[in-house]
Design an enzyme around this catalytic site. Structure first.
Site, short mmCIF file in Angstrom:
data_model
loop_
_atom_site.label_atom_id
_atom_site.label_comp_id
_atom_site.label_asym_id
_atom_site.label_seq_id
_atom_site.Cartn_x
_atom_site.Cartn_y
_atom_site.Cartn_z
N GLY A 151 2.54 -0.69 0.75
CA GLY A 151 2.86 0.24 -0.01
C GLY A 151 4.16 -0.30 0.12
N ARG A 203 -3.81 -3.13 -1.60
CA ARG A 203 -4.88 -2.88 0.27
C ARG A 203 -5.43 -4.00 -0.31
NH1 ARG A 203 -1.16 2.23 0.00
NH2 ARG A 203 0.07 2.23 1.81
N ASP A 254 3.32 -3.26 9.16
CA ASP A 254 3.05 -3.22 10.72
C ASP A 254 0.98 -4.02 9.81
OD1 ASP A 254 5.15 -3.10 12.51
OD2 ASP A 254 4.15 -1.51 13.32
N THR A 277 8.88 -1.89 3.94
CA THR A 277 8.16 -0.25 3.73
C THR A 277 9.79 0.89 3.41
OG1 THR A 277 7.00 1.58 4.96
CG2 THR A 277 8.24 -0.12 6.22
N ASP A 302 8.96 4.25 4.90
CA ASP A 302 9.18 4.89 5.79
C ASP A 302 9.61 4.34 7.32
OD1 ASP A 302 7.50 6.71 4.54
OD2 ASP A 302 5.55 5.90 5.64
N ASP A 306 9.35 2.49 9.54
CA ASP A 306 8.45 2.82 10.80
C ASP A 306 7.95 1.78 11.39
OD1 ASP A 306 6.77 1.46 8.54
OD2 ASP A 306 5.56 3.82 8.93
N ARG A 309 3.92 9.52 6.98
CA ARG A 309 3.14 9.94 7.31
C ARG A 309 2.74 9.71 8.94
NH1 ARG A 309 -1.82 7.10 4.71
NH2 ARG A 309 -1.12 7.94 2.73
P1 ADP Z 1 1.14 -1.59 5.90
O1 ADP Z 1 1.55 -3.19 5.26
O2 ADP Z 1 2.62 -1.46 4.44
O3 ADP Z 1 1.78 -0.83 7.32
P2 ADP Z 1 -1.14 -1.32 5.47
O4 ADP Z 1 -1.76 -0.97 7.12
O5 ADP Z 1 -2.34 -0.17 4.00
O6 ADP Z 1 0.35 -1.42 4.91
O7 ADP Z 1 -1.94 -3.36 5.89
C1 ADP Z 1 -1.87 -3.88 3.93
C2 ADP Z 1 -2.89 -4.71 4.37
O8 ADP Z 1 -2.46 -5.53 5.17
C3 ADP Z 1 -4.21 -3.62 4.56
O9 ADP Z 1 -4.16 -3.55 3.41
C4 ADP Z 1 -5.22 -5.33 4.83
O10 ADP Z 1 -4.98 -5.91 3.67
C5 ADP Z 1 -3.89 -6.14 5.92
N1 ADP Z 1 -4.25 -5.54 7.30
C6 ADP Z 1 -4.22 -4.53 7.50
N2 ADP Z 1 -4.07 -3.80 8.68
C7 ADP Z 1 -4.69 -5.45 9.22
C8 ADP Z 1 -6.00 -5.98 9.93
N3 ADP Z 1 -5.52 -5.02 11.46
N4 ADP Z 1 -6.06 -7.06 10.34
C9 ADP Z 1 -5.92 -8.07 9.44
N5 ADP Z 1 -5.61 -7.49 8.30
C10 ADP Z 1 -4.90 -6.30 8.35
O1 F6P Z 2 4.61 3.18 2.13
C1 F6P Z 2 5.01 4.70 3.52
C2 F6P Z 2 4.60 5.59 2.54
O2 F6P Z 2 4.93 5.91 1.01
C3 F6P Z 2 4.21 7.08 3.15
O3 F6P Z 2 5.48 7.41 3.43
C4 F6P Z 2 3.24 7.60 2.45
O4 F6P Z 2 2.19 8.23 3.24
C5 F6P Z 2 2.11 6.33 1.88
O5 F6P Z 2 2.91 4.95 1.94
C6 F6P Z 2 1.34 6.57 0.84
O6 F6P Z 2 0.77 5.87 0.14
P1 F6P Z 2 -0.59 5.77 -1.05
O7 F6P Z 2 -0.23 6.99 -1.57
O8 F6P Z 2 0.53 5.02 -1.74
O9 F6P Z 2 -1.25 5.40 -0.54
#
Ligand code: ADP
Ligand code: F6P
Length: 324
Positions: free
Chosen positions: A15, A76, A107, A129, A131, A133, A175
């Site tokens: 995000g 993503r 994360d 981010t 959040d 978090d 979330r």
């Molecule tokens: P954030 O980085 O905000 O936590 P996401 O959880 O959507 O957001 O992760 C962002 C991107 O990082 C994912 O779309 C994917 O490309 C990569 N990613 C997430 N989890 C993993 C994982 N367990 N192993 C490898 N790449 C990951």
């Molecule tokens: O980036 C964090 C966040 O804004 C969360 O608070 C929310 O649940 C989520 O992303 C929404 O993500 P999207 O609508 O981009 O899938």
């Protein structure tokens, strides 16, 4: 013989968050000023896998700091969660002479950064981010701006809810985490704050408080609810039925993710972006840059991912004590 110029890549993932542009700017400027070439990778890991990237100059990052969103776009990328995707990304890095990457995200993005580091491309994560978090860091880029946006929105809701003697039930983002709800809830004078980390009881935590406040002359209310708790429409109806106070639900939504970053987010992003390049310059990867005890430090990614962050119970206690 000419010395080979080392290249650093930078990408944003997950995000978006206000302040990501300031982090990109800091990475680009620091790296170029230290003799690196910098490649801007578009749309996170998916741009990396597909070779969607361009060389950055000192001027590519002019006039971006004041804007929300990310000039490199974000995505993503499911393919990157598989080892085949990671190996494809590694090959693209080798072909393009990219020796290390700064990954700005949450994360999930750090998990990807760890996988790519283990595959041979040193990566450094920078926490971005709204959040807040990310377990290893006290603050994340975008959090401060998002909370200030919530405060601005809820102040507006208060004007109308006061005029009509109503209760505003407001959903804010988060979330899985209630950090925005808790802090913005205090700053907005919420009568009750619901977060996913703490179990709640509508009668005890909202209705009883509102009734007590009604007895002392209060006639309008703000209830802040984190997205992870949800159901604000139903909650508003329940509150109205149980208290007799007309109630309205509002979901602030993605407005919280946009807008010009606050000073705090710009400075944090600048310091962290600069620090990330420091690490890559020393050949250090598989690290995340975080804030700990108000100082910027770095951790091993896996160690960082295994840390736990809890909601500030003392802040919640204070919120409850001063809410009526
Ligand atoms: P954030 O980085 O905000 O936590 P996401 O959880 O959507 O957001 O992760 C962002 C991107 O990082 C994912 O779309 C994917 O490309 C990569 N990613 C997430 N989890 C993993 C994982 N367990 N192993 C490898 N790449 C990951
Ligand atoms: O980036 C964090 C966040 O804004 C969360 O608070 C929310 O649940 C989520 O992303 C929404 O993500 P999207 O609508 O981009 O899938």
């Amino acid at each position: 013989m000419e010395k080979e110029v080392k290249r650093i890549g930078v990408l944003t993932s997950g995000g978006d968050a206000p302040g990501m542009n300031a982090a990109i700017r800091a990475v680009v400027r620091t790296a170029i000023n230290r003799g690196f070439e910098v490649i801007g990778i578009k749309q996170g890991y998916s741009g990396l896998i597909n070779g969607n990237m361009e060389k950055m100059t000192l001027r590519s990052v002019s006039d971006i700091m004041q804007h929300g969103g990310t000039m490199l776009y974000t995505a993503r990328c499911l393919e990157f969660k598989e080892q085949a995707g990671v190996l494809k990304a590694r090959d693209v890095c080798i072909e393009n002479n990219i020796h290390g990457i700064v990954v700005i995200g949450g994360d999930g993005s750090f998990r990807g950064a760890r996988d790519l580091s283990l595959a041979g491309i040193p990566c450094v994560g920078v926490p971005g981010t709204i959040d807040n978090d990310i377990s290893s860091s006290e603050y994340t880029i975008g959090y401060d701006t998002a909370m200030n946006t919530v405060v601005e929105c809820v102040d507006k809701l208060r004007d109308t809810s006061l005029s009509h003697a109503r209760c505003s039930v407001v959903e804010v983002m988060g979330r899985h985490a209630g950090h925005i709800a808790l802090n913005a809830g205090i700053a907005c004078g919420a009568t009750a704050i619901l977060v996913p980390e703490i179990e709640y009881d509508v009668d005890r935590d909202i209705v009883a408080k509102m009734k007590k406040a009604l007895e002392t002359g209060k006639h309008h209310f703000i209830i802040v609810v984190a997205e992870g708790v949800g159901h604000v429409e139903e909650l508003a109806k329940e509150i109205e039925a149980k208290t007799g106070v007309e109630s309205r639900a509002t979901v602030i939504g993605h407005i919280q993710r946009g807008g010009s970053p606050s000073l705090r987010d710009r400075v944090l992003a600048s310091v962290m972006g600069n620090y990330a390049v420091d690490l890559l310059e020393k050949g250090i990867g598989n690290r995340v840059v975080v804030m700990k005890d108000n100082k910027v430090v770095d951790y091993d990614i896996l160690e960082a991912l295994n840390m736990k962050k809890t909601i500030d119970m003392d802040l919640m206690r204070i919120a409850n004590e001063i809410s009526i």
